[in-house]
Design an enzyme around this catalytic site. Sequence first.
Site, PDB file in Angstrom:
ATOM      1  N   ARG A  26     -13.922 -63.030 -25.388  1.00 23.63           N
ATOM      2  CA  ARG A  26     -13.009 -62.900 -26.532  1.00 23.63           C
ATOM      3  C   ARG A  26     -13.377 -61.672 -27.382  1.00 23.63           C
ATOM      4  O   ARG A  26     -12.504 -60.884 -27.780  1.00 23.63           O
ATOM      5  CB  ARG A  26     -13.087 -64.164 -27.385  1.00 23.63           C
ATOM      6  CG  ARG A  26     -12.343 -64.084 -28.702  1.00 23.63           C
ATOM      7  CD  ARG A  26     -12.519 -65.395 -29.463  1.00 23.63           C
ATOM      8  NE  ARG A  26     -11.872 -65.376 -30.754  1.00 23.63           N
ATOM      9  CZ  ARG A  26     -12.442 -64.948 -31.874  1.00 23.63           C
ATOM     10  NH1 ARG A  26     -13.681 -64.478 -31.846  1.00 23.63           N
ATOM     11  NH2 ARG A  26     -11.778 -64.976 -33.013  1.00 23.63           N
ATOM     12  N   ASP A 108     -29.825 -60.825 -14.368  1.00 25.11           N
ATOM     13  CA  ASP A 108     -30.527 -59.747 -13.662  1.00 25.11           C
ATOM     14  C   ASP A 108     -29.819 -59.299 -12.389  1.00 25.11           C
ATOM     15  O   ASP A 108     -29.728 -58.102 -12.118  1.00 25.11           O
ATOM     16  CB  ASP A 108     -31.984 -60.138 -13.387  1.00 25.11           C
ATOM     17  CG  ASP A 108     -32.102 -61.428 -12.592  1.00 25.11           C
ATOM     18  OD1 ASP A 108     -31.168 -62.239 -12.631  1.00 25.11           O
ATOM     19  OD2 ASP A 108     -33.130 -61.619 -11.917  1.00 25.11           O
ATOM     20  N   GLY A 109     -29.257 -60.246 -11.618  1.00 26.00           N
ATOM     21  CA  GLY A 109     -28.552 -59.869 -10.393  1.00 26.00           C
ATOM     22  C   GLY A 109     -27.345 -58.994 -10.713  1.00 26.00           C
ATOM     23  O   GLY A 109     -27.069 -58.000 -10.029  1.00 26.00           O
ATOM     24  N   ASP A 133     -31.162 -68.417 -18.746  1.00 21.29           N
ATOM     25  CA  ASP A 133     -32.595 -68.322 -18.447  1.00 21.29           C
ATOM     26  C   ASP A 133     -33.430 -67.598 -19.505  1.00 21.29           C
ATOM     27  O   ASP A 133     -34.640 -67.774 -19.567  1.00 21.29           O
ATOM     28  CB  ASP A 133     -32.807 -67.605 -17.102  1.00 21.29           C
ATOM     29  CG  ASP A 133     -32.306 -68.418 -15.923  1.00 21.29           C
ATOM     30  OD1 ASP A 133     -32.015 -69.606 -16.101  1.00 21.29           O
ATOM     31  OD2 ASP A 133     -32.195 -67.854 -14.820  1.00 21.29           O
ATOM     32  N   GLU A 193     -45.952 -83.706 -23.395  1.00 24.89           N
ATOM     33  CA  GLU A 193     -47.384 -83.853 -23.119  1.00 24.89           C
ATOM     34  C   GLU A 193     -47.930 -82.535 -22.540  1.00 24.89           C
ATOM     35  O   GLU A 193     -49.031 -82.111 -22.846  1.00 24.89           O
ATOM     36  CB  GLU A 193     -47.514 -84.962 -22.058  1.00 24.89           C
ATOM     37  CG  GLU A 193     -48.895 -85.315 -21.648  1.00 24.89           C
ATOM     38  CD  GLU A 193     -49.548 -86.228 -22.674  1.00 24.89           C
ATOM     39  OE1 GLU A 193     -48.827 -86.798 -23.512  1.00 24.89           O
ATOM     40  OE2 GLU A 193     -50.774 -86.333 -22.638  1.00 24.89           O
ATOM     41  N   GLN A 260     -27.215 -78.298 -17.790  1.00 20.41           N
ATOM     42  CA  GLN A 260     -27.759 -77.263 -18.699  1.00 20.41           C
ATOM     43  C   GLN A 260     -26.856 -76.034 -18.781  1.00 20.41           C
ATOM     44  O   GLN A 260     -26.999 -75.203 -19.671  1.00 20.41           O
ATOM     45  CB  GLN A 260     -29.145 -76.825 -18.222  1.00 20.41           C
ATOM     46  CG  GLN A 260     -30.170 -77.922 -18.311  1.00 20.41           C
ATOM     47  CD  GLN A 260     -31.392 -77.644 -17.454  1.00 20.41           C
ATOM     48  OE1 GLN A 260     -32.352 -77.045 -17.916  1.00 20.41           O
ATOM     49  NE2 GLN A 260     -31.365 -78.070 -16.199  1.00 20.41           N
TER      50      GLN A 260
HETATM   51  O1  F6P Z   1     -29.700 -68.050 -13.461  1.00 15.83           O
HETATM   52  C1  F6P Z   1     -29.152 -69.191 -14.020  1.00 15.83           C
HETATM   53  C2  F6P Z   1     -29.495 -70.407 -13.204  1.00 15.83           C
HETATM   54  O2  F6P Z   1     -28.946 -71.543 -13.827  1.00 15.83           O
HETATM   55  C3  F6P Z   1     -30.982 -70.612 -12.923  1.00 15.83           C
HETATM   56  O3  F6P Z   1     -31.659 -71.199 -13.996  1.00 15.83           O
HETATM   57  C4  F6P Z   1     -30.932 -71.451 -11.689  1.00 15.83           C
HETATM   58  O4  F6P Z   1     -32.101 -71.308 -10.929  1.00 15.83           O
HETATM   59  C5  F6P Z   1     -29.764 -70.889 -10.950  1.00 15.83           C
HETATM   60  O5  F6P Z   1     -28.913 -70.304 -11.912  1.00 15.83           O
HETATM   61  C6  F6P Z   1     -28.978 -71.902 -10.152  1.00 15.83           C
HETATM   62  O6  F6P Z   1     -27.943 -71.224  -9.513  1.00 15.83           O
HETATM   63  P1  F6P Z   1     -26.756 -71.923  -8.725  1.00 15.83           P
HETATM   64  O7  F6P Z   1     -25.890 -72.640  -9.713  1.00 15.83           O
HETATM   65  O8  F6P Z   1     -26.038 -70.783  -8.078  1.00 15.83           O
HETATM   66  O9  F6P Z   1     -27.387 -72.853  -7.771  1.00 15.83           O
END
Ligand code: F6P
Length: 328
Positions: A26, A108-109, A133, A193, A260
Site C-alpha cells: 500500500r 535474503d533469497g 526471521d 527455562e 507464525q
Molecule cells: O524465511 C521465513 C520462513 O518462515 C522461515 O522462518 C522458515 O524456515 C521458512 O520460511 C519456511 O518456508 P516455507 O514456508 O517455504 O516452508
Amino acid sequence: MKMAQIKNIGLITSGGDAPGMNAAIRAVVRAALFYDLEITGIRRGFEGMINGDFFPMNRRSVSNIIQRGGTVLKTARSARFLDYEGRKAAYEQLKKFNVDALIAIGGDGTFRGAKAFGEEFDFPIIGLPGTIDNDLLGTDFTIGYDTAINTVINAVDKIRDTAESHDRLFIVEVMGKDCGMIALRTGIAAGAEAILIPENKSGMLKLIDRLENGRKDKTSRIVIVAEGENEEGGAFEVGRHVKEKFPHLDTRVSILGHIQRGGKPTCMDRVLASRTGVAAVEALMEGRKGEMVGIIRDEIVFTPFENACKHNTEIDPNMIRIVEMLSL
Ligand code: F6P
C-alpha cells in the site's frame, strides 16, 4: 530531490510471506501515485516476472489491505530465477510492460536474486525487508517480525496453561531458518527455562545442566527451540534427548509452524512497512539502486544487497544471559 528518469515501478513480494507486506505494498503504491509515477503489480514474485503476470495498480488496488496478513500480490520461491535464462526472460517481460525500476519486498533469497538481476541488466532495484526471521543486516527489525513474535508469545502463553495444569515440560519450536532471532525475544517474553538457537552452540548442554542441577520444585517449564539445521536438530530431536536423559519429566513437543507467518500485522510492522515503502519510492526517484531500505535507531538507512543478506546478524549475549538469569 534529484529526479531520476523513472516512469513505471514494478512491485513484487517474494520468498516467505510476512505480516505487514500488504502495508508495504500500500505504501509503495500510494507513494508512487503521489509522485505521479505508474505502478505495476507483479504476482508471485520473480516467478510471476518470468511469466509476465503483470497488472497496473491504482489507489483502489490497495484499499483496505493495511490490516491484512499475507500478500495481495502473492509470493513464491522461484527456482527458475536462479538461472541466467530465467532472469533474462524476466527482463524481457519488464521491457515489454515498460517497467523501468523495481521494488522487491522479501528476505535474503529475494535480495540475492535482485542483486544478480540488477547487475546483469543494469536495472534499478530497491528492496524492502519483508521476513518474519529478522535476519537481515541493515535494519533493526524486518517487516513481519514483530507480528510473528507476538503470535508466538500468545501461543506459548496458552501452552503454559496446559503445561502448568499437567506439571509438564514443553519444548516449543519456533520459525527462523538458521536464525535465532524469533526464539531469542520470545524466550525472554514467555519466561522460558532455556532457548536453543543455532548461533549459540552451548544451548543443549546448558539445558541439561539446568535440568540436572536447577530447582526441582518447578511445576512447568518451557524451552524454546529455533528450527533449522543447528547442531541439536529441531524440537523433536531436543525432545528425544530430554526424554532419554530425564525420563521422570513429563515432556511434550509442540511445533508452532506457519501460524507464525499469518495474522493481522501489529502497529510496529505497519509503521515500519509504511516508512520503508515511501523511502523505497523516493530512493528510486533519487537514482539509488541495488540497496535495501531499513530503519536503524529510527533513521532510514540503505544497505547494499550483498551486505543485507550476509546472514551474520549478531545475537546480543546479554539477551541469552537474561533468559538464564530470570529462569531461576
Ligand atoms: O524465511 C521465513 C520462513 O518462515 C522461515 O522462518 C522458515 O524456515 C521458512 O520460511 C519456511 O518456508 P516455507 O514456508 O517455504 O516452508
